[in-house]
Write an enzyme that holds these catalytic residues in place. Structure first.
Site: not given
Ligand code: FAD
Length: 512
Positions: A10, A36, A44, A75, A93, A195, A358-359, A449
């Site tokens: 989430g 979770s 971040v 931005k 830019p 999970v 990342g996003i 792309y």
């Molecule tokens: P997470 O945010 O880690 O979410 C993981 C989810 O999985 C959580 O909800 C957790 O509860 C759930 N989960 C884990 N294990 C279980 C389990 N066993 N059971 C149930 N649920 C579970 N991207 C950008 O576009 N711009 C930026 O400026 C940028 N800056 C960044 C800086 C850093 C240092 C890093 C590391 C990344 C950055 N990113 C950036 C990337 C961005 O943060 C991620 O792409 C974005 O937050 C998505 O993360 P996620 O949802 O994949 O993972």
């Protein structure tokens, strides 16, 4: 058709996936999202890429609906500080190139530079960022008149002709909350639980997941949004992870959320990337705080040193704030779609935060998932085509980021010297050679792309200053008067905008 989708995770990726799929398919599919309460999100990921507006448009969310809820700001690009030498800055830019007599304005600039600042001579955004301007006038109209904001259809990343000259900064936790409410209102079932097991049949396909308190959850398609843990794709399905660390050595980050009085500090309409001894520091201005962090290579500095560098950079406002130390897994899953499981977000792959992709990867992945959505025969061709698009997109961004380090003129310590001698992808090495005589164009950049257009490569080469570039000989034979008029026009438009646009702070304080 498949009708039952289970999203695990989430964070930004989980909720972007669930909300996008529900916007696309409505109640014709059932979506369950499990997250979770015990395992937090990464905390971040707050700066975006100029394509992100298509995501919100697709969800039917105008800026005035979601931006205030997420403390979001505009931005207009990225300000690179100290990448060439201490005290130097330039902008990459979100503004496309002007073309004069068939040549980019930057080609004319290279032949006959107006000033030291290509970013201000050739683009408007350099001036807007230096003066902390909002991209919108107080009546809401954009600084770039060519953009039509009224369309009758939902756009996606493939509509290249509808790119916007800006992106957003937002609070990642508030965005996840906002998208959760959006998804739940549209029927996404939300389960808060851990999970604890991923059950597979004898072919390796996922049949159900087992949660701690809610029993088994069965589904047809499982989307792994569990972040760097990669619970389904990496742990259960054991899909190999191809690391990029040989070419991109930054593998850790330390982050702070710093409250600020934006009335006093102002609101820069850009992300700042400030080069450091062993990496770089991001600064992301939100309405009520700054998100900042040091991305570094653990081969060159320690977490303690990195944290103290970051605290010194922020100053007294960093006192008493808790630092978030993060290990980054740089690279990608060999395939992001295996059997009936698709990894999206950090579980699929990540380069590093430079250029905020990342996003963008998440948005690209969910759009591709909709385009490749399978029927119950699970056509292998769709899966292969999806994996090819996702892999190429990340590999292309990897090339672009490697270029940032390789092309940066800075060579004042081992970290920066090594960026010039470390192995770079062969194809990139060939391209760099070509760009020294003819700047990047559609036919000479990474061919698939990956979000970045040739103008972005041009800006980085001109700004980073470490690769010698030659003006095109043909320009010596052409009449430059139209190019000179265009430079005058850029300067005139920049002056006008400087006096008519409100500051970004003024713009948002009026709506608060
Ligand atoms: P997470 O945010 O880690 O979410 C993981 C989810 O999985 C959580 O909800 C957790 O509860 C759930 N989960 C884990 N294990 C279980 C389990 N066993 N059971 C149930 N649920 C579970 N991207 C950008 O576009 N711009 C930026 O400026 C940028 N800056 C960044 C800086 C850093 C240092 C890093 C590391 C990344 C950055 N990113 C950036 C990337 C961005 O943060 C991620 O792409 C974005 O937050 C998505 O993360 P996620 O949802 O994949 O993972």
């Amino acid at each position: 058709m498949l009708q039952n989708i289970v999203v695990v995770g989430g964070g930004t990726s989980g909720w972007m996936t669930a909300s996008y799929l529900s916007a696309a398919f409505g109640d014709r599919v059932s979506i369950t999202l499990v997250e979770s309460a015990r395992v937090g999100t990464i905390g971040v990921g707050e700066a975006t890429f100029s394509t992100v507006r298509h995501f919100f448009d697709y969800l039917g969310l105008p800026e005035d609906k979601w931006m205030p809820a997420c403390n979001a700001t505009y931005k207009l690009g990225i300000r690179f500080e100290n990448w060439r030498e201490q005290g130097h800055h330039f902008y990459h830019p979100f503004e496309r190139q002007r073309v004069v007599d068939g040549f980019n304005l930057t080609d004319w600039w290279l032949r006959d530079p107006r000033s030291e600042r290509f970013d201000k001579d050739c683009f408007l955004i350099g001036t807007l960022c230096d003066n902390e301007k909002s991209p919108r006038h107080l009546d809401g109209s954009l600084f770039e008149k060519a953009i039509s904001e009224k369309r009758l259809y939902r756009t996606t990343l493939s509509e290249q002709n509808t790119q916007f000259p800006y992106a957003y900064h937002f609070d990642a936790s508030l965005l996840a909350d906002f998208l959760r409410d959006y998804g739940v209102e549209r029927g996404v079932k939300h389960v808060v639980d851990d999970v604890v097991h991923v059950a597979q049949d004898d072919r390796g396909w996922i049949t159900h997941i087992t949660t701690r308190n809610h029993g088994d959850l069965a589904g047809e398609l499982f989307v792994d949004c569990t972040g760097f843990r990669s619970l389904l794709m990496g742990e259960a399905l054991d899909e190999p992870f191809d690391s990029y660390k040989d070419t991109l050595p930054n593998d850790r980050a330390v982050a702070l959320r710093v409250p600020v009085d934006t009335e006093r500090t102002g609101l820069r309409p850009c992300t700042t990337a400030t080069a450091q001894e062993a990496g770089w520091i991001w600064t992301i201005p939100l309405l009520d705080r700054i998100g900042t962090g040091y991305v570094y290579a653990s081969d060159y500095t320690s977490p303690e040193e990195a944290e103290s560098t970051l605290r010194e950079f922020v100053g007294p406002a960093a006192e008493d704030l808790e630092a978030n130390h993060i290990r980054m897994r740089i690279g990608r899953s060999r395939r992001s779609w295996v059997h009936n499981c698709v990894a999206v977000g950090l579980s699929s792959g990540f380069v590093e935060p430079l250029e905020s992709t990342g996003i963008f990867f998440i948005q690209h992945a969910v759009e591709q998932l909709v385009k490749h959505f399978p029927a119950s025969d699970w056509d292998e061709g769709l899966r292969n085509s999806y994996n090819q698009a996702v892999n190429r997109c990340m590999d292309g961004v990897r090339e672009f980021l490697v270029l940032h380090y390789y092309a940066a003129a800075r060579e004042d310590n081992d970290y920066w010297r090594d960026t010039k001698t470390r192995k770079i992808p062969d194809a990139l090495a060939e391209r760099i050679e070509q760009w020294q005589t003819k700047m990047p164009a559609t036919e000479s950049i990474y061919p698939h792309y990956h979000g970045f257009e040739p103008y972005s490569y041009v800006c980085m080469l001109l700004g980073l200053g470490g690769i010698p570039l030659k003006p095109l000989p043909a320009l010596e034979l052409l009449d430059p008067s139209s190019a000179h008029r265009e430079f005058d026009l850029v300067a005139e438009e920049a002056r006008q905008l400087e006096s008519t646009l409100p500051s970004q702070y003024e713009y948002f304080s009026r709506f608060r």
